[in-house]
Design an enzyme around this catalytic site. Sequence first.
Site, PDB file in Angstrom:
ATOM      1  N   SER A 199      -7.485   8.341   0.708  1.00  0.00           N
ATOM      2  CA  SER A 199      -7.398   8.172   2.144  1.00  0.00           C
ATOM      3  C   SER A 199      -8.778   7.563   2.673  1.00  0.00           C
ATOM      4  CB  SER A 199      -6.751   9.281   3.038  1.00  0.00           C
ATOM      5  OG  SER A 199      -6.475   8.449   4.055  1.00  0.00           O
ATOM      6  N   ASP A 210       3.372   4.227   0.363  1.00  0.00           N
ATOM      7  CA  ASP A 210       1.949   4.972   0.902  1.00  0.00           C
ATOM      8  C   ASP A 210       1.796   3.920   1.554  1.00  0.00           C
ATOM      9  OD1 ASP A 210      -0.148   6.939   1.700  1.00  0.00           O
ATOM     10  OD2 ASP A 210      -1.677   6.182   0.240  1.00  0.00           O
ATOM     11  N   HIS A 254       1.334   9.101   0.403  1.00  0.00           N
ATOM     12  CA  HIS A 254       0.536   9.740   0.171  1.00  0.00           C
ATOM     13  C   HIS A 254      -0.596  10.550  -0.327  1.00  0.00           C
ATOM     14  CE1 HIS A 254      -3.521   7.891   2.480  1.00  0.00           C
ATOM     15  NE2 HIS A 254      -3.894   9.569   3.082  1.00  0.00           N
TER      16      HIS A 254
END
Length: 625
Positions: A152, A319, A347
């Site tokens: 991320s 995701d 994710h």
Amino acid sequence: MANSGSDAAWYGAQPPRQAYRGMRYTSCYLTMRDGVRIAITLCLAKNLPNDARVPAIVCQTRYFRAMELRQPLRAVTGGQALHHIQSTARCRKRFVASGYAWVDVDVRGTGASYGSRVSEWSPDEIRDGAEIVDWIVRQPWSDGKVGALGSSYGGAAAEFLLLNRHPAVRAIAPRFALFDAYPDIAFPGGIHAEWFTRTWGRYNDALDRNAPYEVAGRWLKLLVTGVQPVDGDHDRSLRAGAVAAHRDNYDVHQQAMTLTFRDDVAPSDPYHNQVGARLEPVGTPIDDSGSLGLVSPHNYWHDIQSSGAAIYSYAGWFDGAYGHSAIKRFLTIATPGSRLILGPWNHGGKWHIEPFRDPSKTRFDHEGELLRFFDCHLRQRDTGIDSEPLVHYFTMVEGRWKTADSWPPPATTSTYHLAAGGELSVEPPISDSDVDEYVVDHTTGCGEHSRWRTQAAVGEAVVYPERSSEDEKLLTYTSAALDHPLEVTGHPIVTLFVSSTADDGTFFVYLEDVDEDGRVAYVTEGQLRAIHRRLSDTTPPYRQPVPYRTFKRSHAQALVPGEVAELTFDLLPTSYLFDSGHRIRVAIAGADASHFAIIPGGPPTIHVHRGRVHDSRIDLPVVGR
């Protein structure tokens, strides 16, 4: 090769290379060129020989490198910190046991680091990365080679580290991370992902005030004091000073609320001047300096490529749009050793997600796969990864890992036409023109556990409820039962001819699987705001295998109520096997209240036109059968 539905890796189990046991942590401040102090934590194996020289992995985060336990827990654990990001904790443990150094960083303006934030991944933050690498290679344990990874925010930080073109940085693994901030996360299809920016902004604000319990739950306040201070900060005054410096950090959601187009200017853009009561641009649109205050990696891909570092683009099918992010990065930045993996993951990759089955904990050894990659590029070990095809992707339902030399794999386009009676037909339309009316339902949505929420709820599985009842609120078209399995791998493209009572609108198209019992499962989706419908014939800023639009204000095109407009856009990439006897469904909505902003005004009535004159359809990339 078949895997019985498991997402376990395609290669056999690797013997553990745990040459070392135990970890020792030290933390300190590094002073940057402008005097800002950045908090880092170094982790080395306890029994690492004094004369050992090892490569290092850098992990930069906006979400606390660790949290400090309260007493008596801190005493019981010997002063150990709480490493709350589990995927990072697992990587750290595995890499250090394999003979790497690991360096965690609170990026500028966050955690225990000083400075404030005018944007995410600001130019100053990126330059900090080079100075951190300088510090690493000066250490007596360093062999002069550095890699970077993260998920991320940390994945994008790893990619931005390459902008410095530091010769020590040889390989990175941006995992579950954006490439183009506008369509990948903030405005998919040009529609504001309001739930995400609001939630992310709230999370960031709580962390910047050293109050993680406000988002994680009040119970956390019983366990931790907040971000981990550096060694020697006995009275926590240094940490308090850092937190005080974060008071003026910008609010990503408030900026997002002011934007519609890619080239709009956010109020707190640091590259703008105050003129009276107005904010005037200095000379670059916000997407060049950072959409929503975000510096977007795609703007700098030439610099990233010139670093020469190997890049492992790593993503999951469920995701947000980050699977497409990884594809765009892989296709655009061609450095030796770069790879792409697309798995059936949420994710962070904790959960194996597939339609028609409950989520299960992944069996894929993420840490082992990352070690194979970094051992190859930082240690020049023959891990087998360098001799494999560049792309691995998982075909859902079939339960198999497959390979390709590039993306997408070769496919044949199979066109399904929207037809009378809610049918989805492989036969071209016979009539010249027909129309289906749909009054938009602003209450429709994909629920609270979709692909668009996993980025802010990393530990939670993606779960789509059975969609029969939701489809009753939508305009649907369903094929006849398939007489053979059909693998769809790549980017479905939808073309809709629509008219509306409004001059704008949001259009959501879902690709679904209907089984023999009539159960309906979500496969993938695409969306487009109507004012962004104009396709561009200019050269895209990066490589992508789908229709290109700029999302810029100069290309905006309002709907003319009652007039027919063409909308052509892609659905998010997938690899999915429709079983024999199942039916393919296309469902059309005018809102997703669970995640995306609703355009002001009452629900419009839209007409979907079909026939030889206006052939509304979906083109599916069919592979192998």
